[in-house]
Design an enzyme around this catalytic site. Structure first.
Site, PDB file in Angstrom:
ATOM      1  N   THR A 121       0.830  -1.206   0.000  1.00 42.14           N
ATOM      2  CA  THR A 121       0.000   0.000   0.000  1.00 42.14           C
ATOM      3  C   THR A 121       0.863   1.254   0.000  1.00 42.14           C
ATOM      4  O   THR A 121       0.585   2.216  -0.717  1.00 42.14           O
ATOM      5  CB  THR A 121      -0.969  -0.004   1.194  1.00 42.14           C
ATOM      6  OG1 THR A 121      -1.813  -1.156   1.092  1.00 42.14           O
ATOM      7  CG2 THR A 121      -1.821   1.250   1.220  1.00 42.14           C
ATOM      8  N   HIS A 126       2.894   5.901  -2.739  1.00 43.56           N
ATOM      9  CA  HIS A 126       4.120   6.624  -3.076  1.00 43.56           C
ATOM     10  C   HIS A 126       4.213   6.861  -4.591  1.00 43.56           C
ATOM     11  O   HIS A 126       4.483   7.982  -5.035  1.00 43.56           O
ATOM     12  CB  HIS A 126       5.334   5.833  -2.575  1.00 43.56           C
ATOM     13  CG  HIS A 126       6.643   6.406  -2.981  1.00 43.56           C
ATOM     14  ND1 HIS A 126       7.324   7.310  -2.209  1.00 43.56           N
ATOM     15  CD2 HIS A 126       7.408   6.197  -4.089  1.00 43.56           C
ATOM     16  CE1 HIS A 126       8.459   7.638  -2.814  1.00 43.56           C
ATOM     17  NE2 HIS A 126       8.520   6.967  -3.960  1.00 43.56           N
ATOM     18  N   GLU A 127       3.996   5.815  -5.373  1.00 43.26           N
ATOM     19  CA  GLU A 127       4.101   5.939  -6.833  1.00 43.26           C
ATOM     20  C   GLU A 127       3.015   6.856  -7.384  1.00 43.26           C
ATOM     21  O   GLU A 127       3.260   7.628  -8.315  1.00 43.26           O
ATOM     22  CB  GLU A 127       4.059   4.563  -7.496  1.00 43.26           C
ATOM     23  CG  GLU A 127       5.202   3.632  -7.114  1.00 43.26           C
ATOM     24  CD  GLU A 127       6.600   4.219  -7.294  1.00 43.26           C
ATOM     25  OE1 GLU A 127       6.823   4.992  -8.247  1.00 43.26           O
ATOM     26  OE2 GLU A 127       7.484   3.898  -6.481  1.00 43.26           O
ATOM     27  N   HIS A 130       4.141  10.373  -7.162  1.00 43.64           N
ATOM     28  CA  HIS A 130       4.967  10.820  -8.286  1.00 43.64           C
ATOM     29  C   HIS A 130       4.078  11.318  -9.428  1.00 43.64           C
ATOM     30  O   HIS A 130       4.354  12.346 -10.047  1.00 43.64           O
ATOM     31  CB  HIS A 130       5.862   9.694  -8.803  1.00 43.64           C
ATOM     32  CG  HIS A 130       6.995   9.340  -7.904  1.00 43.64           C
ATOM     33  ND1 HIS A 130       7.763  10.271  -7.231  1.00 43.64           N
ATOM     34  CD2 HIS A 130       7.508   8.117  -7.572  1.00 43.64           C
ATOM     35  CE1 HIS A 130       8.703   9.659  -6.535  1.00 43.64           C
ATOM     36  NE2 HIS A 130       8.560   8.345  -6.710  1.00 43.64           N
ATOM     37  N   ASP A 136      10.954  12.225  -5.055  1.00 40.97           N
ATOM     38  CA  ASP A 136      11.406  11.522  -3.846  1.00 40.97           C
ATOM     39  C   ASP A 136      12.013  12.519  -2.866  1.00 40.97           C
ATOM     40  O   ASP A 136      12.567  13.546  -3.270  1.00 40.97           O
ATOM     41  CB  ASP A 136      12.459  10.474  -4.203  1.00 40.97           C
ATOM     42  CG  ASP A 136      11.861   9.271  -4.906  1.00 40.97           C
ATOM     43  OD1 ASP A 136      10.805   8.794  -4.468  1.00 40.97           O
ATOM     44  OD2 ASP A 136      12.456   8.817  -5.899  1.00 40.97           O
TER      45      ASP A 136
END
Length: 191
Positions: A121, A126-127, A130, A136
């Protein structure tokens, strides 16, 4: 016509134009209505991300609960999508956005990170970050969603912090921001 009448007429006409155009009053005591920012809807296609469905749904729910001017929704089967999500055997990676309606970015959810003990998850959220324009922030603590793998395998936080939320809100705050180009770099999230 005397000059004072011209000035009064001009002042009245200016006030009328400003009032009908929605300009703020010069009087700070007069409360002005605040225009609500339009919500940008971004569609995602996870039809090629078998095994990641629950993590993607939780990551989407986290972003939708924490930002108010962008909304992630699942694309109709076979329909267009701004965020294409696929499962891979490598490390997670994504195109750095912010993606705009009608444009497209790619998110790769890599099983290598899961094999090494990272939380699915957190990876998905996180992706998606982006795709929404967040780079990052490595190294970083677990409290920063965008610290990614640098927070370690024990970290399961999938919620963006205040700074991350604010930056996404800013990325989708206006029509000018909506026309800004996607960064386009691919960020690989290997430790």
């Amino acid at each position: 016509m005397p000059l004072t009448i011209w000035i009064k007429a001009g002042t009245s006409a200016t006030a009328l134009v400003l009032a009908t155009a929605g300009f703020a009053s010069a009087d700070p005591a007069v409360e002005q209505p605040h225009a609500k920012a339009a919500v940008v809807t971004l569609r995602y296609d996870d039809s090629r991300a078998a095994g990641w469905e629950a993590a993607i749904a939780a990551g989407v729910a986290s972003w939708n609960a924490n930002v108010s001017n962008v909304r992630l929704v699942e694309a109709a089967p076979g329909g267009p999508a701004e965020i294409v999500i696929v499962a891979t055997t490598g490390w997670p990676q994504a195109t750095l956005g912010p993606v705009r309606p009608g444009r497209q970015v790619r998110v790769e959810l890599g099983s290598q990170a899961v094999s090494d003990g990272y939380n699915k998850t957190r990876i998905a959220a996180h992706e998606l970050g982006h795709s929404l324009g967040l780079p990052d922030t490595k190294p970083g603590p677990c409290s920063q969603l965008m610290s990614g793998s640098s927070a370690g395998t024990a970290c399961t936080n999938a919620v963006p912090n205040a700074t991350e939320r604010s930056r996404v809100q800013s990325n989708y705050a206006s029509a000018v921001a909506a026309s800004a180009p996607v960064d386009g770099r691919t960020l690989v999230d290997a430790p």
